[in-house]
Motif scaffolding. Structure first.
Motif, PDB file in Angstrom:
ATOM      1  N   GLY A 177      -7.623   5.464  39.041  1.00 48.20           N
ATOM      2  CA  GLY A 177      -7.507   5.847  37.649  1.00 48.20           C
ATOM      3  C   GLY A 177      -7.648   4.653  36.723  1.00 48.20           C
ATOM      4  O   GLY A 177      -7.760   3.515  37.157  1.00 48.20           O
ATOM      5  N   LYS A 178      -7.645   4.940  35.436  1.00 46.59           N
ATOM      6  CA  LYS A 178      -7.770   3.903  34.421  1.00 46.59           C
ATOM      7  C   LYS A 178      -6.610   4.047  33.447  1.00 46.59           C
ATOM      8  O   LYS A 178      -6.140   5.142  33.186  1.00 46.59           O
ATOM      9  N   LEU A 179      -6.156   2.921  32.911  1.00 46.21           N
ATOM     10  CA  LEU A 179      -4.981   2.886  32.037  1.00 46.21           C
ATOM     11  C   LEU A 179      -5.344   2.260  30.701  1.00 46.21           C
ATOM     12  O   LEU A 179      -6.057   1.255  30.651  1.00 46.21           O
ATOM     13  N   TRP A 180      -4.862   2.871  29.615  1.00 42.15           N
ATOM     14  CA  TRP A 180      -4.999   2.302  28.273  1.00 42.15           C
ATOM     15  C   TRP A 180      -3.608   2.162  27.673  1.00 42.15           C
ATOM     16  O   TRP A 180      -2.818   3.108  27.717  1.00 42.15           O
ATOM     17  N   VAL A 181      -3.321   1.001  27.100  1.00 45.75           N
ATOM     18  CA  VAL A 181      -2.059   0.771  26.401  1.00 45.75           C
ATOM     19  C   VAL A 181      -2.322   1.012  24.922  1.00 45.75           C
ATOM     20  O   VAL A 181      -3.191   0.386  24.326  1.00 45.75           O
ATOM     21  N   CYS A 182      -1.567   1.924  24.315  1.00 49.17           N
ATOM     22  CA  CYS A 182      -1.840   2.354  22.940  1.00 49.17           C
ATOM     23  C   CYS A 182      -0.903   1.744  21.909  1.00 49.17           C
ATOM     24  O   CYS A 182      -0.977   2.097  20.740  1.00 49.17           O
ATOM     25  N   VAL A 183      -0.011   0.862  22.322  1.00 46.62           N
ATOM     26  CA  VAL A 183       0.904   0.216  21.377  1.00 46.62           C
ATOM     27  C   VAL A 183       0.704  -1.296  21.454  1.00 46.62           C
ATOM     28  O   VAL A 183       0.251  -1.815  22.472  1.00 46.62           O
ATOM     29  N   PHE A 184       1.023  -1.974  20.368  1.00 45.58           N
ATOM     30  CA  PHE A 184       0.882  -3.426  20.324  1.00 45.58           C
ATOM     31  C   PHE A 184       2.131  -4.020  19.681  1.00 45.58           C
ATOM     32  O   PHE A 184       2.538  -3.590  18.600  1.00 45.58           O
ATOM     33  N   PRO A 185       2.764  -4.990  20.330  1.00 41.99           N
ATOM     34  CA  PRO A 185       3.967  -5.606  19.758  1.00 41.99           C
ATOM     35  C   PRO A 185       3.598  -6.595  18.650  1.00 41.99           C
ATOM     36  O   PRO A 185       3.143  -7.701  18.919  1.00 41.99           O
ATOM     37  N   ASP A 186       3.810  -6.180  17.412  1.00 43.13           N
ATOM     38  CA  ASP A 186       3.408  -7.014  16.289  1.00 43.13           C
ATOM     39  C   ASP A 186       4.563  -7.355  15.350  1.00 43.13           C
ATOM     40  O   ASP A 186       4.342  -7.881  14.274  1.00 43.13           O
ATOM     41  N   ILE A 187       5.787  -7.068  15.751  1.00 49.10           N
ATOM     42  CA  ILE A 187       6.947  -7.372  14.917  1.00 49.10           C
ATOM     43  C   ILE A 187       7.725  -8.519  15.573  1.00 49.10           C
ATOM     44  O   ILE A 187       8.170  -8.386  16.721  1.00 49.10           O
ATOM     45  N   PRO A 188       7.897  -9.641  14.883  1.00 51.39           N
ATOM     46  CA  PRO A 188       8.651 -10.756  15.481  1.00 51.39           C
ATOM     47  C   PRO A 188      10.153 -10.501  15.379  1.00 51.39           C
ATOM     48  O   PRO A 188      10.645  -9.976  14.393  1.00 51.39           O
ATOM     49  N   ARG A 189      10.885 -10.893  16.419  1.00 48.25           N
ATOM     50  CA  ARG A 189      12.336 -10.842  16.408  1.00 48.25           C
ATOM     51  C   ARG A 189      12.848 -12.261  16.624  1.00 48.25           C
ATOM     52  O   ARG A 189      12.438 -12.936  17.569  1.00 48.25           O
ATOM     53  N   SER A 190      13.734 -12.698  15.753  1.00 47.77           N
ATOM     54  CA  SER A 190      14.257 -14.055  15.858  1.00 47.77           C
ATOM     55  C   SER A 190      15.586 -14.030  16.597  1.00 47.77           C
ATOM     56  O   SER A 190      16.305 -13.032  16.590  1.00 47.77           O
ATOM     57  N   GLU A 191      15.900 -15.134  17.246  1.00 50.43           N
ATOM     58  CA  GLU A 191      17.173 -15.273  17.936  1.00 50.43           C
ATOM     59  C   GLU A 191      17.610 -16.721  17.876  1.00 50.43           C
ATOM     60  O   GLU A 191      16.783 -17.631  17.941  1.00 50.43           O
ATOM     61  N   LYS A 192      18.899 -16.909  17.745  1.00 49.02           N
ATOM     62  CA  LYS A 192      19.454 -18.255  17.706  1.00 49.02           C
ATOM     63  C   LYS A 192      19.758 -18.699  19.127  1.00 49.02           C
ATOM     64  O   LYS A 192      20.018 -17.875  19.995  1.00 49.02           O
TER      65      LYS A 192
ATOM     66  N   GLY B  51      20.724 -21.187   8.745  1.00 47.87           N
ATOM     67  CA  GLY B  51      19.441 -20.506   8.647  1.00 47.87           C
ATOM     68  C   GLY B  51      19.147 -19.538   9.765  1.00 47.87           C
ATOM     69  O   GLY B  51      19.908 -19.365  10.702  1.00 47.87           O
ATOM     70  N   LYS B  52      17.989 -18.917   9.642  1.00 39.43           N
ATOM     71  CA  LYS B  52      17.552 -17.915  10.608  1.00 39.43           C
ATOM     72  C   LYS B  52      17.007 -18.599  11.843  1.00 39.43           C
ATOM     73  O   LYS B  52      16.399 -19.665  11.765  1.00 39.43           O
ATOM     74  N   GLY B  53      17.182 -17.972  13.005  1.00 42.89           N
ATOM     75  CA  GLY B  53      16.716 -18.546  14.261  1.00 42.89           C
ATOM     76  C   GLY B  53      15.208 -18.470  14.413  1.00 42.89           C
ATOM     77  O   GLY B  53      14.506 -17.836  13.632  1.00 42.89           O
ATOM     78  N   ALA B  54      14.718 -19.104  15.441  1.00 44.29           N
ATOM     79  CA  ALA B  54      13.286 -19.113  15.722  1.00 44.29           C
ATOM     80  C   ALA B  54      12.866 -17.767  16.313  1.00 44.29           C
ATOM     81  O   ALA B  54      13.683 -16.998  16.816  1.00 44.29           O
ATOM     82  N   VAL B  55      11.568 -17.494  16.271  1.00 45.99           N
ATOM     83  CA  VAL B  55      11.039 -16.252  16.841  1.00 45.99           C
ATOM     84  C   VAL B  55      11.209 -16.314  18.350  1.00 45.99           C
ATOM     85  O   VAL B  55      10.696 -17.211  19.019  1.00 45.99           O
ATOM     86  N   GLY B  56      11.946 -15.336  18.876  1.00 43.29           N
ATOM     87  CA  GLY B  56      12.229 -15.325  20.305  1.00 43.29           C
ATOM     88  C   GLY B  56      11.306 -14.412  21.092  1.00 43.29           C
ATOM     89  O   GLY B  56      10.904 -14.738  22.203  1.00 43.29           O
ATOM     90  N   PHE B  57      10.981 -13.246  20.527  1.00 42.13           N
ATOM     91  CA  PHE B  57      10.128 -12.290  21.236  1.00 42.13           C
ATOM     92  C   PHE B  57       9.487 -11.355  20.217  1.00 42.13           C
ATOM     93  O   PHE B  57       9.817 -11.387  19.035  1.00 42.13           O
ATOM     94  N   TRP B  58       8.551 -10.542  20.701  1.00 43.21           N
ATOM     95  CA  TRP B  58       7.815  -9.611  19.854  1.00 43.21           C
ATOM     96  C   TRP B  58       8.105  -8.198  20.316  1.00 43.21           C
ATOM     97  O   TRP B  58       8.240  -7.936  21.515  1.00 43.21           O
ATOM     98  N   VAL B  59       8.193  -7.272  19.362  1.00 44.84           N
ATOM     99  CA  VAL B  59       8.455  -5.876  19.700  1.00 44.84           C
ATOM    100  C   VAL B  59       7.430  -4.987  19.016  1.00 44.84           C
ATOM    101  O   VAL B  59       6.803  -5.372  18.026  1.00 44.84           O
ATOM    102  N   ALA B  60       7.267  -3.792  19.573  1.00 44.96           N
ATOM    103  CA  ALA B  60       6.443  -2.756  18.965  1.00 44.96           C
ATOM    104  C   ALA B  60       7.370  -1.642  18.518  1.00 44.96           C
ATOM    105  O   ALA B  60       8.250  -1.226  19.271  1.00 44.96           O
TER     106      ALA B  60
END
Length: 139
Positions: free
Chosen positions: A63-78, A87-96
């Motif tokens: 079979g073939k797989l397509w991913v239809c979401v893209f993580p484009d929102i940054p989440r910061s963490e200290k 101040g605010k922490g650095a960007v730790g990961f990305w979420v969709a």
């Protein structure tokens, strides 16, 4: 490699930056089967990549797989053990952002058993409730 945008207008955003819904991922575009989110939530890029790898391993050449979401929102963490303030922490990961009813993955395979196994894999790895849909039922 984890998914993330190449460029952003700003490095860090507040949490409520994307209240709008993306309207292009509620219908099939590629596959025969789809895995659809039932509830709202966020999907980290690390989880998305783990699910993609597990599904590709399960599908192999059948079979073939397509991913239809893209993580484009940054989440910061200290960093750990850092005092409050400064101040605010650095960007730790990305979420969709996943609205209810959005198709997360599309599969193209001949066997419905393989599609149901893929649905089981996704439902175990993700904390959102998901369901398997076919192309003719677009609910």
């Amino acid at each position: 490699m984890l998914l993330q945008p190449k460029r952003m207008k700003y490095r860090k955003y507040q949490k409520n930056i994307q209240d709008k819904k993306k309207g292009n991922t509620y219908e099939f575009t590629f596959g025969e089967y789809g895995i659809k989110a039932v509830d709202n939530g966020y999907l980290p890029a690390r989880t998305l990549e783990a699910i993609r790898q597990a599904l590709n391993k399960k599908l192999k050449k059948a079979g073939k797989l397509w991913v239809c979401v893209f993580p484009d929102i940054p989440r910061s963490e200290k960093p750990a053990e850092v005092r409050m303030g400064k101040g605010k922490g650095a960007v730790g990961f990305w979420v969709a952002q996943i609205p209810a009813g959005q198709i997360l993955f599309e599969l193209n395979t001949n066997s419905p058993e393989l599609a149901s196994q893929a649905h089981k894999i996704v439902s175990k790895m993700i904390d959102l409730p998901v369901r398997l849909i076919k192309k003719e039922e677009t609910l």
